[in-house]
Design a protein around this motif. Structure first.
Motif, PDB file in Angstrom:
ATOM      1  N   ASN A  41       0.842  -1.193   0.000  1.00 45.98           N
ATOM      2  CA  ASN A  41       0.000   0.000   0.000  1.00 45.98           C
ATOM      3  C   ASN A  41       0.883   1.251   0.000  1.00 45.98           C
ATOM      4  O   ASN A  41       1.859   1.317   0.742  1.00 45.98           O
ATOM      5  CB  ASN A  41      -0.903   0.023   1.232  1.00 45.98           C
ATOM      6  CG  ASN A  41      -1.905  -1.106   1.240  1.00 45.98           C
ATOM      7  OD1 ASN A  41      -2.216  -1.669   0.199  1.00 45.98           O
ATOM      8  ND2 ASN A  41      -2.404  -1.442   2.403  1.00 45.98           N
ATOM      9  N   HIS A  74      -3.551  -0.779 -12.355  1.00 51.04           N
ATOM     10  CA  HIS A  74      -4.903  -0.262 -12.556  1.00 51.04           C
ATOM     11  C   HIS A  74      -5.297   0.579 -11.345  1.00 51.04           C
ATOM     12  O   HIS A  74      -5.213   0.106 -10.207  1.00 51.04           O
ATOM     13  CB  HIS A  74      -5.901  -1.409 -12.736  1.00 51.04           C
ATOM     14  CG  HIS A  74      -5.567  -2.316 -13.875  1.00 51.04           C
ATOM     15  ND1 HIS A  74      -5.719  -1.950 -15.186  1.00 51.04           N
ATOM     16  CD2 HIS A  74      -5.078  -3.588 -13.886  1.00 51.04           C
ATOM     17  CE1 HIS A  74      -5.346  -2.953 -15.967  1.00 51.04           C
ATOM     18  NE2 HIS A  74      -4.952  -3.956 -15.204  1.00 51.04           N
ATOM     19  N   GLU A 131      -9.248   1.019  -3.943  1.00 51.42           N
ATOM     20  CA  GLU A 131      -8.471  -0.169  -4.292  1.00 51.42           C
ATOM     21  C   GLU A 131      -7.904  -0.070  -5.697  1.00 51.42           C
ATOM     22  O   GLU A 131      -8.568   0.408  -6.612  1.00 51.42           O
ATOM     23  CB  GLU A 131      -9.333  -1.419  -4.168  1.00 51.42           C
ATOM     24  CG  GLU A 131      -9.667  -1.764  -2.746  1.00 51.42           C
ATOM     25  CD  GLU A 131     -10.287  -3.139  -2.611  1.00 51.42           C
ATOM     26  OE1 GLU A 131     -10.169  -3.963  -3.534  1.00 51.42           O
ATOM     27  OE2 GLU A 131     -10.894  -3.376  -1.560  1.00 51.42           O
ATOM     28  N   GLY A 132      -6.673  -0.535  -5.838  1.00 50.68           N
ATOM     29  CA  GLY A 132      -6.018  -0.654  -7.127  1.00 50.68           C
ATOM     30  C   GLY A 132      -5.438  -2.049  -7.253  1.00 50.68           C
ATOM     31  O   GLY A 132      -5.398  -2.808  -6.276  1.00 50.68           O
ATOM     32  N   THR A 133      -5.001  -2.400  -8.459  1.00 49.47           N
ATOM     33  CA  THR A 133      -4.365  -3.702  -8.666  1.00 49.47           C
ATOM     34  C   THR A 133      -3.155  -3.554  -9.571  1.00 49.47           C
ATOM     35  O   THR A 133      -3.082  -2.647 -10.393  1.00 49.47           O
ATOM     36  CB  THR A 133      -5.326  -4.729  -9.314  1.00 49.47           C
ATOM     37  OG1 THR A 133      -5.793  -4.204 -10.555  1.00 49.47           O
ATOM     38  CG2 THR A 133      -6.489  -5.058  -8.412  1.00 49.47           C
ATOM     39  N   GLU A 135      -0.882  -6.153 -12.131  1.00 47.25           N
ATOM     40  CA  GLU A 135      -0.941  -7.491 -12.710  1.00 47.25           C
ATOM     41  C   GLU A 135       0.019  -7.616 -13.880  1.00 47.25           C
ATOM     42  O   GLU A 135       0.377  -6.632 -14.516  1.00 47.25           O
ATOM     43  CB  GLU A 135      -2.356  -7.818 -13.166  1.00 47.25           C
ATOM     44  CG  GLU A 135      -2.842  -6.983 -14.324  1.00 47.25           C
ATOM     45  CD  GLU A 135      -4.212  -7.398 -14.831  1.00 47.25           C
ATOM     46  OE1 GLU A 135      -4.599  -8.571 -14.666  1.00 47.25           O
ATOM     47  OE2 GLU A 135      -4.894  -6.546 -15.403  1.00 47.25           O
ATOM     48  N   SER A 148      -1.187 -11.259  -9.927  1.00 44.79           N
ATOM     49  CA  SER A 148      -1.803  -9.966  -9.616  1.00 44.79           C
ATOM     50  C   SER A 148      -1.796  -9.763  -8.106  1.00 44.79           C
ATOM     51  O   SER A 148      -1.743 -10.719  -7.330  1.00 44.79           O
ATOM     52  CB  SER A 148      -3.220  -9.875 -10.174  1.00 44.79           C
ATOM     53  OG  SER A 148      -4.063 -10.777  -9.514  1.00 44.79           O
ATOM     54  N   ALA A 150      -3.502  -6.805  -5.121  1.00 42.93           N
ATOM     55  CA  ALA A 150      -4.292  -5.613  -4.824  1.00 42.93           C
ATOM     56  C   ALA A 150      -3.517  -4.722  -3.863  1.00 42.93           C
ATOM     57  O   ALA A 150      -2.663  -5.188  -3.108  1.00 42.93           O
ATOM     58  CB  ALA A 150      -5.624  -6.008  -4.217  1.00 42.93           C
ATOM     59  N   GLU A 152      -4.163  -0.789  -1.501  1.00 37.46           N
ATOM     60  CA  GLU A 152      -5.142   0.192  -1.051  1.00 37.46           C
ATOM     61  C   GLU A 152      -4.529   1.590  -1.038  1.00 37.46           C
ATOM     62  O   GLU A 152      -3.398   1.777  -0.591  1.00 37.46           O
ATOM     63  CB  GLU A 152      -5.656  -0.144   0.339  1.00 37.46           C
ATOM     64  CG  GLU A 152      -6.445  -1.431   0.373  1.00 37.46           C
ATOM     65  CD  GLU A 152      -6.963  -1.781   1.748  1.00 37.46           C
ATOM     66  OE1 GLU A 152      -6.437  -1.244   2.765  1.00 37.46           O
ATOM     67  OE2 GLU A 152      -7.890  -2.588   1.827  1.00 37.46           O
TER      68      GLU A 152
END
Length: 156
Positions: A41, A74, A131-133, A135, A148, A150, A152
């Motif tokens: 994060n 993303h 939230e973002g990811t 990958e 991938s 995640a 925050e």
């Protein structure tokens, strides 16, 4: 079948795959590269402010990547990004919600590739957690479930 005969048969099968289908298929059949993504994060930021996320791709396999790969970051609505990398080239895709960092073939077993993505939070965003990811994808990756991660983004 003895261990030595099995080993010879496996090497022969891998060589046949390599000749017939190319390096990516051989990697899948013979072990090869295995990419895994992690993303911690980023530090919290106020609306209108910015912070950075540093997703990492690690090659946990037993061979170097035989093809280039792309790390996609993303971002949620209200957040835009731009990225850099010491070992790859990054670009922001249209609308700014995805940053793509391209890395060349040859990531060695145990080596990592990192992207530095500066994210800017739109003015007027309500405090909260977004939230973002991050990958990636590599043809023939034997464990795509770890491709991938995640993260925050805390808006203050």
């Amino acid at each position: 079948m003895s261990r030595q005969l099995f080993s010879r048969a496996l090497r022969a099968a891998c060589a046949a795959v390599l000749l017939a289908a190319g390096p990516a298929a051989a990697d899948a059949a013979c072990g090869g590269a295995d990419l895994a993504v992690t993303a911690a994060n980023p530090a919290p930021a106020p609306d209108g402010g910015s912070t950075e996320v540093h997703p990492v791709v690690a090659n946990t396999g037993d061979a170097a990547t035989s093809e280039p790969f792309t790390l996609l970051v993303h971002l949620p609505p209200g957040v835009v990004g731009s990225g850099t990398s010491a070992t790859g080239s990054c670009r922001t895709l249209p609308f700014g919600h995805t940053v793509a960092c391209d890395f060349p073939a040859g990531l060695a077993p145990g080596a990592t590739a990192t992207a530095d993505v500066r994210i800017t939070i739109a003015s007027g965003m309500e405090p909260g957690v977004l939230e973002g990811t991050a990958e990636t994808d590599l043809p023939g990756d034997p464990t795509p479930a770890d491709n991938s991660a995640a993260f925050e983004i805390t808006v203050l």
